[in-house]
Design a protein around this motif. Structure first.
Motif, PDB file in Angstrom:
ATOM      1  N   GLN A 116       0.615  -1.359  -0.048  1.00  0.00           N
ATOM      2  CA  GLN A 116       0.049  -0.078  -0.004  1.00  0.00           C
ATOM      3  C   GLN A 116       0.911   1.299  -0.201  1.00  0.00           C
ATOM      4  O   GLN A 116       0.368   2.407  -0.724  1.00  0.00           O
ATOM      5  N   SER A 117       1.895   1.096   0.840  1.00  0.00           N
ATOM      6  CA  SER A 117       3.001   2.526   0.876  1.00  0.00           C
ATOM      7  C   SER A 117       3.518   2.581  -0.708  1.00  0.00           C
ATOM      8  O   SER A 117       3.649   3.755  -0.955  1.00  0.00           O
ATOM      9  N   VAL A 118       3.822   1.636  -1.209  1.00  0.00           N
ATOM     10  CA  VAL A 118       4.434   1.975  -2.572  1.00  0.00           C
ATOM     11  C   VAL A 118       3.290   2.378  -3.421  1.00  0.00           C
ATOM     12  O   VAL A 118       3.456   3.501  -4.158  1.00  0.00           O
ATOM     13  N   VAL A 119       2.220   1.757  -3.630  1.00  0.00           N
ATOM     14  CA  VAL A 119       1.130   2.462  -4.493  1.00  0.00           C
ATOM     15  C   VAL A 119       1.045   3.864  -4.144  1.00  0.00           C
ATOM     16  O   VAL A 119       0.731   4.619  -4.982  1.00  0.00           O
ATOM     17  N   HIS A 120       0.809   4.287  -3.043  1.00  0.00           N
ATOM     18  CA  HIS A 120       0.572   5.772  -2.450  1.00  0.00           C
ATOM     19  C   HIS A 120       1.777   6.465  -2.934  1.00  0.00           C
ATOM     20  O   HIS A 120       1.441   7.792  -3.322  1.00  0.00           O
ATOM     21  N   GLY A 121       2.712   5.956  -2.752  1.00  0.00           N
ATOM     22  CA  GLY A 121       4.006   6.969  -2.960  1.00  0.00           C
ATOM     23  C   GLY A 121       4.198   6.884  -4.574  1.00  0.00           C
ATOM     24  O   GLY A 121       4.409   8.065  -4.948  1.00  0.00           O
ATOM     25  N   LEU A 122       3.798   5.899  -5.359  1.00  0.00           N
ATOM     26  CA  LEU A 122       3.596   6.094  -6.668  1.00  0.00           C
ATOM     27  C   LEU A 122       2.503   7.314  -7.186  1.00  0.00           C
ATOM     28  O   LEU A 122       2.914   8.091  -8.243  1.00  0.00           O
ATOM     29  N   SER A 123       1.434   7.167  -6.525  1.00  0.00           N
ATOM     30  CA  SER A 123       0.271   8.331  -6.671  1.00  0.00           C
ATOM     31  C   SER A 123       1.055   9.568  -6.445  1.00  0.00           C
ATOM     32  O   SER A 123       0.821  10.683  -7.214  1.00  0.00           O
ATOM     33  N   VAL A 124       1.690   9.735  -5.348  1.00  0.00           N
ATOM     34  CA  VAL A 124       2.342  11.244  -5.116  1.00  0.00           C
ATOM     35  C   VAL A 124       3.545  11.555  -6.275  1.00  0.00           C
ATOM     36  O   VAL A 124       3.344  12.798  -6.533  1.00  0.00           O
ATOM     37  N   ASN A 131       1.668  12.825  -9.369  1.00  0.00           N
ATOM     38  CA  ASN A 131       1.037  14.248  -9.152  1.00  0.00           C
ATOM     39  C   ASN A 131       2.012  15.093  -9.159  1.00  0.00           C
ATOM     40  O   ASN A 131       1.907  16.268  -9.718  1.00  0.00           O
ATOM     41  N   LEU A 132       3.120  14.804  -8.839  1.00  0.00           N
ATOM     42  CA  LEU A 132       4.590  15.925  -8.850  1.00  0.00           C
ATOM     43  C   LEU A 132       5.190  15.844 -10.319  1.00  0.00           C
ATOM     44  O   LEU A 132       6.213  16.718 -10.642  1.00  0.00           O
ATOM     45  N   GLY A 133       4.549  14.931 -11.185  1.00  0.00           N
ATOM     46  CA  GLY A 133       5.080  15.261 -12.588  1.00  0.00           C
ATOM     47  C   GLY A 133       6.105  14.018 -13.017  1.00  0.00           C
ATOM     48  O   GLY A 133       6.364  13.996 -14.164  1.00  0.00           O
ATOM     49  N   THR A 134       6.049  12.983 -12.344  1.00  0.00           N
ATOM     50  CA  THR A 134       7.193  12.081 -12.706  1.00  0.00           C
ATOM     51  C   THR A 134       6.495  11.276 -13.924  1.00  0.00           C
ATOM     52  O   THR A 134       5.411  10.859 -14.201  1.00  0.00           O
ATOM     53  N   THR A 135       7.385  11.013 -14.698  1.00  0.00           N
ATOM     54  CA  THR A 135       7.011  10.411 -16.111  1.00  0.00           C
ATOM     55  C   THR A 135       6.423   8.868 -15.779  1.00  0.00           C
ATOM     56  O   THR A 135       6.651   8.222 -14.938  1.00  0.00           O
ATOM     57  N   ARG A 136       5.730   8.392 -16.645  1.00  0.00           N
ATOM     58  CA  ARG A 136       5.248   7.000 -16.447  1.00  0.00           C
ATOM     59  C   ARG A 136       6.083   6.106 -16.536  1.00  0.00           C
ATOM     60  O   ARG A 136       6.165   5.128 -16.021  1.00  0.00           O
ATOM     61  N   GLU A 137       7.200   6.428 -17.558  1.00  0.00           N
ATOM     62  CA  GLU A 137       8.488   5.403 -17.658  1.00  0.00           C
ATOM     63  C   GLU A 137       9.186   5.292 -16.260  1.00  0.00           C
ATOM     64  O   GLU A 137       9.673   4.063 -15.940  1.00  0.00           O
ATOM     65  N   ASP A 138       9.285   6.429 -15.510  1.00  0.00           N
ATOM     66  CA  ASP A 138      10.082   6.253 -14.479  1.00  0.00           C
ATOM     67  C   ASP A 138       9.287   5.677 -13.277  1.00  0.00           C
ATOM     68  O   ASP A 138       9.896   4.910 -12.502  1.00  0.00           O
ATOM     69  N   LEU A 139       8.080   5.813 -13.328  1.00  0.00           N
ATOM     70  CA  LEU A 139       7.194   5.205 -12.415  1.00  0.00           C
ATOM     71  C   LEU A 139       7.114   3.858 -12.684  1.00  0.00           C
ATOM     72  O   LEU A 139       7.031   3.070 -11.667  1.00  0.00           O
ATOM     73  N   LEU A 140       6.984   3.218 -13.812  1.00  0.00           N
ATOM     74  CA  LEU A 140       7.067   1.867 -14.058  1.00  0.00           C
ATOM     75  C   LEU A 140       8.434   1.170 -13.537  1.00  0.00           C
ATOM     76  O   LEU A 140       8.468   0.037 -13.090  1.00  0.00           O
ATOM     77  N   THR A 141       9.492   1.912 -13.874  1.00  0.00           N
ATOM     78  CA  THR A 141      10.808   1.309 -13.391  1.00  0.00           C
ATOM     79  C   THR A 141      10.642   1.414 -11.955  1.00  0.00           C
ATOM     80  O   THR A 141      11.297   0.297 -11.526  1.00  0.00           O
ATOM     81  N   THR A 142      10.275   2.226 -11.273  1.00  0.00           N
ATOM     82  CA  THR A 142      10.204   2.221  -9.661  1.00  0.00           C
ATOM     83  C   THR A 142       9.253   0.862  -9.407  1.00  0.00           C
ATOM     84  O   THR A 142       9.513   0.099  -8.414  1.00  0.00           O
ATOM     85  N   ALA A 143       8.092   0.780 -10.037  1.00  0.00           N
ATOM     86  CA  ALA A 143       7.175  -0.533  -9.825  1.00  0.00           C
ATOM     87  C   ALA A 143       7.831  -1.366 -10.075  1.00  0.00           C
ATOM     88  O   ALA A 143       7.601  -2.439  -9.287  1.00  0.00           O
ATOM     89  N   GLN A 144       8.646  -1.708 -10.928  1.00  0.00           N
ATOM     90  CA  GLN A 144       9.173  -3.117 -11.343  1.00  0.00           C
ATOM     91  C   GLN A 144       9.998  -3.481 -10.286  1.00  0.00           C
ATOM     92  O   GLN A 144      10.293  -4.456  -9.701  1.00  0.00           O
ATOM     93  N   LEU A 145      10.911  -2.392  -9.818  1.00  0.00           N
ATOM     94  CA  LEU A 145      11.762  -2.635  -8.654  1.00  0.00           C
ATOM     95  C   LEU A 145      11.398  -3.175  -7.452  1.00  0.00           C
ATOM     96  O   LEU A 145      11.717  -4.159  -6.764  1.00  0.00           O
ATOM     97  N   ALA A 146      10.036  -2.300  -7.143  1.00  0.00           N
ATOM     98  CA  ALA A 146       9.289  -2.614  -5.864  1.00  0.00           C
ATOM     99  C   ALA A 146       8.886  -4.010  -5.899  1.00  0.00           C
ATOM    100  O   ALA A 146       8.709  -4.657  -5.061  1.00  0.00           O
TER     101      ALA A 146
END
Length: 206
Positions: free
Chosen positions: A167-175, A178-193
């Motif tokens: 849940q913390s990872v999901v909410h961190g991705l949300s924040v 909203n701050l403008g992080t690109t989809r590609e960077d978010l996916l990279t973070t999600a894959q590592l998580a």
């Protein structure tokens, strides 16, 4: 001779109106969005807005419920997967997809928007969000506990703690979205998580 129509213009698109209103509410909150702001963004007169949604509060409630339910559906589909690795993968990747949908079809991320700190006389947004968050977390916890019983978790893994971490990872991705992080960077973070979280899972049998 046909009688002239009254009320909303024929070109009225309810889904589009809710989308445009949600953009304002997400950015400014309920109190910070005036009826004049809404009529200008939606291209409606005040009377047409009231005819369609009853009130500003009614429009806000419909916007929140429309977009909040999308998050519930992400969890509902994810926990239906057969193995926990796929559950976590779908939850993270589908959340990123939701957070970064094109602006022409999505108002932005509700989870970390200004609307979440505001309320109306008809809908307590914080309470509605708490109910949604609670439902999602319970669904995930139940699924992780089931995986533990099926031998998919490393011995000694705390199901509640693992649920909180996801849940913390999901909410961190949300924040970050909203701050403008690109989809590609978010996916990279999600894959590592996903890789790190799956260290708490047993290896699948051949």
């Amino acid at each position: 001779m046909s009688q002239p129509t009254r009320g909303r213009p024929r070109a009225f698109d309810r889904d589009r109106a809710i989308l445009e209103a949600a953009r304002l509410f997400w950015r400014r909150g309920y109190s910070g969005t005036s009826t004049r702001d809404l009529t200008a963004a939606l291209g409606l007169s005040t009377s047409s807005l009231y005819a369609a949604f009853g009130s500003k509060a009614g429009l806000f409630e419909e916007a929140v419920r429309t977009y909040a339910e999308r998050y519930r559906e992400i969890y509902r589909q994810a926990v239906a997967e057969k193995d926990l690795r796929t559950v976590i993968d779908r939850l993270l990747i589908d959340s990123v997809d939701e957070f970064t949908r094109p602006n022409d079809v999505h108002p932005g991320c509700l989870l970390s928007s200004a609307a979440m700190t505001d309320s109306t006389s008809t809908l307590d947004t914080s309470a509605h969000y708490a109910e949604l968050h609670g439902w999602n977390e319970r669904a995930l916890l139940t699924r992780i506990e089931r995986a533990g019983k099926d031998g998919q978790l490393v011995a000694g893994t705390d199901a509640a703690a693992l649920t909180g971490l996801v849940q913390s990872v999901v909410h961190g991705l949300s924040v970050r979205a909203n701050l403008g992080t690109t989809r590609e960077d978010l996916l990279t973070t999600a894959q590592l998580a996903h890789e790190l979280l799956c260290r708490q899972l047993t290896s699948p049998t051949a």
